[in-house]
Write a protein that holds these residues in place. Structure first.
Motif, mmCIF file in Angstrom:
data_model
loop_
_atom_site.group_PDB
_atom_site.id
_atom_site.type_symbol
_atom_site.label_atom_id
_atom_site.label_comp_id
_atom_site.label_asym_id
_atom_site.label_seq_id
_atom_site.Cartn_x
_atom_site.Cartn_y
_atom_site.Cartn_z
ATOM 1 N N VAL A 8 0.822 -1.387 -0.063
ATOM 2 C CA VAL A 8 0.027 0.283 0.177
ATOM 3 C C VAL A 8 0.944 1.498 0.057
ATOM 4 O O VAL A 8 1.799 1.162 0.706
ATOM 5 N N LEU A 9 0.375 2.331 -0.794
ATOM 6 C CA LEU A 9 1.063 3.448 -0.676
ATOM 7 C C LEU A 9 2.608 3.462 -1.268
ATOM 8 O O LEU A 9 3.410 3.879 -0.352
ATOM 9 N N PHE A 10 3.024 2.654 -1.887
ATOM 10 C CA PHE A 10 4.267 2.149 -2.139
ATOM 11 C C PHE A 10 5.170 3.509 -2.495
ATOM 12 O O PHE A 10 6.317 3.613 -2.033
ATOM 13 N N GLU A 15 9.199 7.986 -1.611
ATOM 14 C CA GLU A 15 9.601 9.236 -1.642
ATOM 15 C C GLU A 15 9.516 9.867 -0.219
ATOM 16 O O GLU A 15 10.594 10.441 0.021
ATOM 17 N N GLY A 16 8.689 9.381 0.655
ATOM 18 C CA GLY A 16 8.644 9.951 2.055
ATOM 19 C C GLY A 16 9.888 9.540 2.829
ATOM 20 O O GLY A 16 10.179 10.260 3.726
ATOM 21 N N PHE A 234 10.707 8.681 9.819
ATOM 22 C CA PHE A 234 9.838 7.337 10.432
ATOM 23 C C PHE A 234 8.779 7.537 9.682
ATOM 24 O O PHE A 234 7.997 8.402 9.975
ATOM 25 N N ALA A 235 8.229 6.356 8.900
ATOM 26 C CA ALA A 235 7.157 6.520 8.013
ATOM 27 C C ALA A 235 6.200 5.170 8.450
ATOM 28 O O ALA A 235 6.633 4.114 8.766
ATOM 29 N N ILE A 236 4.928 5.363 8.919
ATOM 30 C CA ILE A 236 4.154 4.518 9.543
ATOM 31 C C ILE A 236 2.720 4.510 8.501
ATOM 32 O O ILE A 236 2.143 5.431 8.592
ATOM 33 N N ILE A 237 2.265 3.510 8.055
ATOM 34 C CA ILE A 237 1.115 3.133 7.475
ATOM 35 C C ILE A 237 0.241 2.715 8.537
ATOM 36 O O ILE A 237 0.455 1.394 9.110
#
Length: 307
Positions: A8-10, A15-16, A234-237
């Protein structure tokens, strides 16, 4: 069944994270290796550490990442500091968590995650220890109801808990099909399909309780940020409101400066922000992704950069 999962949101994650070819990155929820593969392919002299506590995911990710600058470790993301210590790594340049259940776990009936097929009640990410079957047959009514309210936001929590207790007096509740029928019988007919399948919230709640998901997320948010290098992200889905609220509040706390009472004329605490929000509002899938991957509908991506 082959371990597969549509990430998801690959592109937004890639980029993030602002991936640098020489950086060190950690994917705390490797799953089928989709996000991990994207990160590893962007590295040259850098390194990826991919974690998952599901042995099936570890095996699949290891095969998918073979030949790339990546190492797969069987571990919970709540133990990120311990994993990094064991590998002799002090700081990393980015951490990614995808808190969703993988398509493999949902679509493999014997894993017992899905309310769409009759299978043994399980729902364990680690495939060891306390299971969904243990929960529904051993917990008392108030404990089950509390879990359904807190983790599933199920308004018929008490009625469902009482029905479970009544059913197990006759025989143990051992399959997903049995549990679905119990849940349906506890919900008024007019409300059974409000907001999707009537068992959706209960199954979510039991899965969260069995795997201590919110406790583990809280531990991770408290400790993993400290292992980011300055400028690291720090990226969190997240996929439901309880997770998202926890991430939002913790990220906001890291971005907060002075904590002195409002009536103080000058700051005496000396507290300064430790991070900044990369995106003020959560990033959500666009309509095209929602159409292509129905399981992306509730996804929200939040990204924090360490100062």
């Amino acid at each position: 069944m082959e371990f597969c999962h549509t990430s998801v949101l690959f592109s937004q994650c890639m980029e993030g994270l602002a991936i640098r070819p020489e950086g060190i990155y950690l994917d705390g929820t490797a799953g089928g290796g989709g996000h991990s593969l994207g990160i590893a392919r962007r590295l040259t002299t850098g390194r990826l550490i991919a974690l998952d506590k599901d042995p099936d995911a570890v095996k699949a990710a290891g095969e998918r990442l073979a030949g790339l600058p990546a190492q797969v470790v069987e571990s919970d993301y709540a133990d990120i500091p311990q994993v990094l210590d064991s590998l002799g790594i002090d700081k990393v340049d980015g951490i990614l968590l995808d808190l969703g259940v993988s398509s493999y776990q949902l679509d493999t009936p014997e894993r017992g995650f899905s309310y769409m097929a009759d299978a043994p009640l399980d729902m364990r990410m680690t495939q060891q220890g306390f299971s969904a079957r243990d929960l529904v047959n051993q917990w008392d009514v108030s404990s089950i109801a509390r879990a359904l309210r807190e983790f599933g936001e199920e308004k018929y929590a008490l009625a469902i808990a009482k029905k479970i207790a009544r059913a197990r007096e006759q025989q143990p509740v051992e399959t997903t099909g049995q549990l679905v029928e119990i849940i349906k019988s506890a919900i008024p007919p007019s409300a059974r399909y409000e907001g999707g399948h009537p068992a959706k919230r209960t199954f979510q709640a039991i899965r969260i309780a069995v795997n201590s998901e919110l406790d583990n997320l809280s531990r991770c948010l408290d400790t993993a940020f400290g292992r980011l290098a300055p400028g690291g992200r720090f990226a969190i889905i997240t996929f439901h409101s309880l997770e998202d609220r926890m991430v939002k509040q913790k990220f906001a706390a890291y971005c907060k400066g002075c904590v002195c009472p409002p009536d103080f004329p000058v700051c005496v605490c000396g507290h300064t922000p430790e991070g900044r929000l990369v995106n003020k509002k959560p990033i959500e899938p666009d309509e095209e992704e929602r159409q292509q991957n129905s399981r992306s509908h509730s996804a929200k991506l939040r990204i924090l950069e360490k100062l």
